[in-house]
Design an enzyme around this catalytic site. Structure first.
Site, PDB file in Angstrom:
ATOM      1  N   LYS A   1      -7.745   4.540 -19.513  1.00  0.00           N
ATOM      2  CA  LYS A   1      -7.992   5.017 -20.873  1.00  0.00           C
ATOM      3  C   LYS A   1      -6.725   4.889 -21.733  1.00  0.00           C
ATOM      4  O   LYS A   1      -6.219   3.808 -21.892  1.00  0.00           O
ATOM      5  CB  LYS A   1      -8.521   6.449 -20.814  1.00  0.00           C
ATOM      6  CG  LYS A   1      -9.654   6.634 -19.787  1.00  0.00           C
ATOM      7  CD  LYS A   1     -10.843   5.782 -20.144  1.00  0.00           C
ATOM      8  CE  LYS A   1     -12.007   5.760 -19.183  1.00  0.00           C
ATOM      9  NZ  LYS A   1     -11.912   6.131 -17.823  1.00  0.00           N
TER      10      LYS A   1
ATOM     11  N   TYR B   1     -15.695  15.194 -16.109  1.00  0.00           N
ATOM     12  CA  TYR B   1     -16.273  13.844 -16.022  1.00  0.00           C
ATOM     13  C   TYR B   1     -17.297  13.803 -14.878  1.00  0.00           C
ATOM     14  O   TYR B   1     -16.987  14.208 -13.753  1.00  0.00           O
ATOM     15  CB  TYR B   1     -15.139  12.833 -15.796  1.00  0.00           C
ATOM     16  CG  TYR B   1     -15.618  11.418 -15.576  1.00  0.00           C
ATOM     17  CD1 TYR B   1     -16.425  10.778 -16.514  1.00  0.00           C
ATOM     18  CD2 TYR B   1     -15.268  10.721 -14.439  1.00  0.00           C
ATOM     19  CE1 TYR B   1     -16.876   9.488 -16.311  1.00  0.00           C
ATOM     20  CE2 TYR B   1     -15.710   9.417 -14.228  1.00  0.00           C
ATOM     21  CZ  TYR B   1     -16.516   8.815 -15.171  1.00  0.00           C
ATOM     22  OH  TYR B   1     -16.961   7.534 -14.968  1.00  0.00           O
TER      23      TYR B   1
ATOM     24  N   ARG C   1       0.841  -1.211   0.000  1.00  0.00           N
ATOM     25  CA  ARG C   1       0.000   0.000   0.000  1.00  0.00           C
ATOM     26  C   ARG C   1       0.873   1.256   0.000  1.00  0.00           C
ATOM     27  O   ARG C   1       0.509   2.294  -0.542  1.00  0.00           O
ATOM     28  CB  ARG C   1      -0.957  -0.011   1.205  1.00  0.00           C
ATOM     29  CG  ARG C   1      -1.752   1.284   1.339  1.00  0.00           C
ATOM     30  CD  ARG C   1      -3.016   1.130   2.187  1.00  0.00           C
ATOM     31  NE  ARG C   1      -2.809   0.469   3.453  1.00  0.00           N
ATOM     32  CZ  ARG C   1      -2.221   1.037   4.520  1.00  0.00           C
ATOM     33  NH1 ARG C   1      -1.776   2.268   4.467  1.00  0.00           N
ATOM     34  NH2 ARG C   1      -2.083   0.348   5.632  1.00  0.00           N
TER      35      ARG C   1
ATOM     36  N   ASP D   1      -6.857  17.365 -15.320  1.00  0.00           N
ATOM     37  CA  ASP D   1      -7.163  15.992 -15.727  1.00  0.00           C
ATOM     38  C   ASP D   1      -6.759  15.878 -17.193  1.00  0.00           C
ATOM     39  O   ASP D   1      -7.383  16.469 -18.078  1.00  0.00           O
ATOM     40  CB  ASP D   1      -8.657  15.694 -15.526  1.00  0.00           C
ATOM     41  CG  ASP D   1      -8.997  14.231 -15.843  1.00  0.00           C
ATOM     42  OD1 ASP D   1      -8.308  13.639 -16.694  1.00  0.00           O
ATOM     43  OD2 ASP D   1      -9.940  13.696 -15.250  1.00  0.00           O
TER      44      ASP D   1
HETATM   45  N1  LCS Z   1     -11.301  11.511 -15.641  1.00  0.00           N
HETATM   46  C1  LCS Z   1     -11.832  11.379 -16.875  1.00  0.00           C
HETATM   47  C2  LCS Z   1     -11.616  12.459 -17.886  1.00  0.00           C
HETATM   48  C3  LCS Z   1     -12.559  10.242 -17.190  1.00  0.00           C
HETATM   49  O1  LCS Z   1     -13.069  10.125 -18.420  1.00  0.00           O
HETATM   50  C4  LCS Z   1     -12.749   9.239 -16.199  1.00  0.00           C
HETATM   51  C5  LCS Z   1     -13.544   8.020 -16.468  1.00  0.00           C
HETATM   52  C6  LCS Z   1     -12.190   9.428 -14.933  1.00  0.00           C
HETATM   53  C7  LCS Z   1     -11.462  10.567 -14.690  1.00  0.00           C
HETATM   54  C8  LCS Z   1     -12.325   8.408 -13.834  1.00  0.00           C
HETATM   55  O2  LCS Z   1     -11.491   7.326 -14.096  1.00  0.00           O
HETATM   56  P1  LCS Z   1     -11.769   5.810 -13.662  1.00  0.00           P
HETATM   57  O3  LCS Z   1     -11.985   5.821 -12.184  1.00  0.00           O
HETATM   58  O4  LCS Z   1     -12.978   5.336 -14.394  1.00  0.00           O
HETATM   59  O5  LCS Z   1     -10.513   5.103 -14.041  1.00  0.00           O
HETATM   60  N2  LCS Z   1     -14.326   8.103 -17.621  1.00  0.00           N
HETATM   61  C9  LCS Z   1     -15.151   7.209 -18.075  1.00  0.00           C
HETATM   62  C10 LCS Z   1     -15.934   7.411 -19.226  1.00  0.00           C
HETATM   63  O6  LCS Z   1     -15.999   8.439 -19.875  1.00  0.00           O
HETATM   64  N3  LCS Z   1     -16.587   6.293 -19.521  1.00  0.00           N
HETATM   65  O7  LCS Z   1     -16.388   5.340 -18.542  1.00  0.00           O
HETATM   66  C11 LCS Z   1     -15.454   5.859 -17.560  1.00  0.00           C
END
Ligand code: LCS
Length: 393
Positions: free
Chosen positions: A208, A111, A58, A183
């Site tokens: 992503k 998001y 951790r 971000d």
């Molecule tokens: N920031 C952005 C710009 C994102 O598109 C997402 C997830 C996150 C943070 C959060 O990340 P995660 O915890 O899912 O790894 N975006 C998503 C989307 O547009 N479709 O499914 C997840």
């Protein structure tokens, strides 16, 4: 080998690698929760921070550390903090940089859950946020208050594809005693490096583009200076939203081909966006590589390419969009983005369903907007797929 002076593709392949005793060419999966101390004094020295080494996964782990070092180098920061998910990074950021009754300014089209986290949870501790169109720096400036601690910008934003001037946002934040976090998920470190433009922290959902293969969920944060890095690392460790070594191994594998994947996907996206823009059933297309996009010139200055995310609306609105999504055959109807496979989804009822209709309107995207994440398939095949699906509309 120090890789900081190399080109970005060389850094993607070699960054973060330190040979171990076996000579393994790929960073191994150190699938161990805990690490033995040589003796009691060694354990005490590690805990006191007097000696470098591993204690407990951790807190730190060699596979995770390799990923953190590699992304920190790509983003030109002091160090990285890998997290269980992208939202693990966002929540660590908020927890570290906001206090009781603090105020944050953020992008209206951020998001959905990055906004929900403040509105549903941090609000219970008196934290307030103003979500404004940060692509307009005057709106950002007007939203700043004496208690603003953090400006948190998503650029390009999900799914409105708005582009915020990172250098401009940094100077507004700094002039008012706040930090700027960006971000960078939609651009990836291959296309945009916010710390170089003045941001203090950059974060990614590595789910992503960075991982790119739709097989893990993860996040990472890079801080520009040591003090913020130490603060955020402490919060991540205390909240326990660390990445897992196996997750980190897969992300490291994906990261090596980030440049190849991004170049290919964005070439496809450019062709598809131009084709969509000329299609009689398409009302509007948002792709930052099109000269019709309001953020096109700014994106040209602060990014090295336009990426592979497209959002568009059909003339028939929401119903037509649903018809299209139900009839594509090569693209997959699924949320997430930035992978080798093309995905299509409907923000208003899926990724951004947690936002109210008013919030979505203010964020600048209509119920009919369809989001299309271009993968690395042949662009001609993707266009043929869209064409046959549009015939059913
Ligand atoms: N920031 C952005 C710009 C994102 O598109 C997402 C997830 C996150 C943070 C959060 O990340 P995660 O915890 O899912 O790894 N975006 C998503 C989307 O547009 N479709 O499914 C997840």
């Amino acid at each position: 080998m120090r890789t900081t002076e190399l080109g970005i593709n060389s850094r993607l392949v070699h960054g973060g690698y330190h040979p171990d005793a076996t000579g393994a060419v790929t960073v191994p999966i150190y699938q161990s929760s805990t690490f033995a101390f040589r003796n009691a004094a060694h354990g005490a020295a590690l805990f006191a921070g007097e000696e470098e080494g591993y204690i407990y996964t951790r807190i730190g782990n060699p596979t995770i550390r390799a990923l953190e070092e590699s992304v920190a180098e790509l983003e030109n920061g002091a160090g990285g903090i890998a997290t269980s998910s992208g939202l693990g990074a966002v929540s660590t950021l908020y927890m570290g940089l906001l206090e009781c009754s603090a105020h944050m300014v953020s992008t209206a089209s951020v998001y959905g859950p990055s906004r929900g986290l403040i509105e549903k949870h941090f609000s219970r501790f008196g934290v307030e946020a103003s979500f404004v169109d940060t692509s307009n720096l005057d709106s950002l400036l007007q939203a700043i208050r004496p208690d603003t601690r953090l400006v948190y910008v998503e650029t390009p934003s999900n799914p409105a594809m708005q582009v915020t001037d990172i250098a401009g946002a940094a100077s507004i934040a700094h002039d008012h005693g706040a930090l700027l976090a960006v971000d960078n998920t939609f651009a990836s470190p291959y296309l945009q490096q916010p710390l170089k433009l003045g941001a203090d922290v950059v974060l990614h959902s590595v789910t992503k583009f960075i991982n790119g293969h739709a097989d893990i969920v993860g996040g990472i944060m890079v801080a520009k200076d040591d003090e913020v890095l130490r603060l955020l690392r402490g919060v991540m460790v205390d909240m326990g939203c660390n990445m897992d070594p196996h997750q980190a191994f897969l992300v490291l594998r994906g990261l090596k081909t980030l440049g190849l994947r991004v170049e290919r996907a964005q070439a496809g996206a450019q062709a598809i966006a131009q084709w969509l823009e000329a299609h009689p059933k398409v009302e509007s297309v948002r792709y930052i590589g099109l000269s019709s996009h309001p953020g096109h010139d700014l994106a040209k200055r602060q990014m090295r390419g336009f990426g592979s995310m497209i959002a568009f609306e059909l003339k028939g609105g929401l119903e037509a969009g649903r018809q299209l999504m139900n009839n594509v055959k090569l693209a997959t109807l699924a949320v997430s983005l930035g992978g080798v496979e093309t995905l299509i989804e409907h923000p208003a009822s899926m990724t951004h369903a947690s936002m109210s209709k008013e919030a979505r309107d203010a964020a600048g995207f209509a119920d009919g907007l369809v989001r299309y994440s271009v993968g690395i398939e042949d662009a001609d095949d993707l266009i043929a797929d869209l064409e046959q699906a549009l015939e059913t509309v």
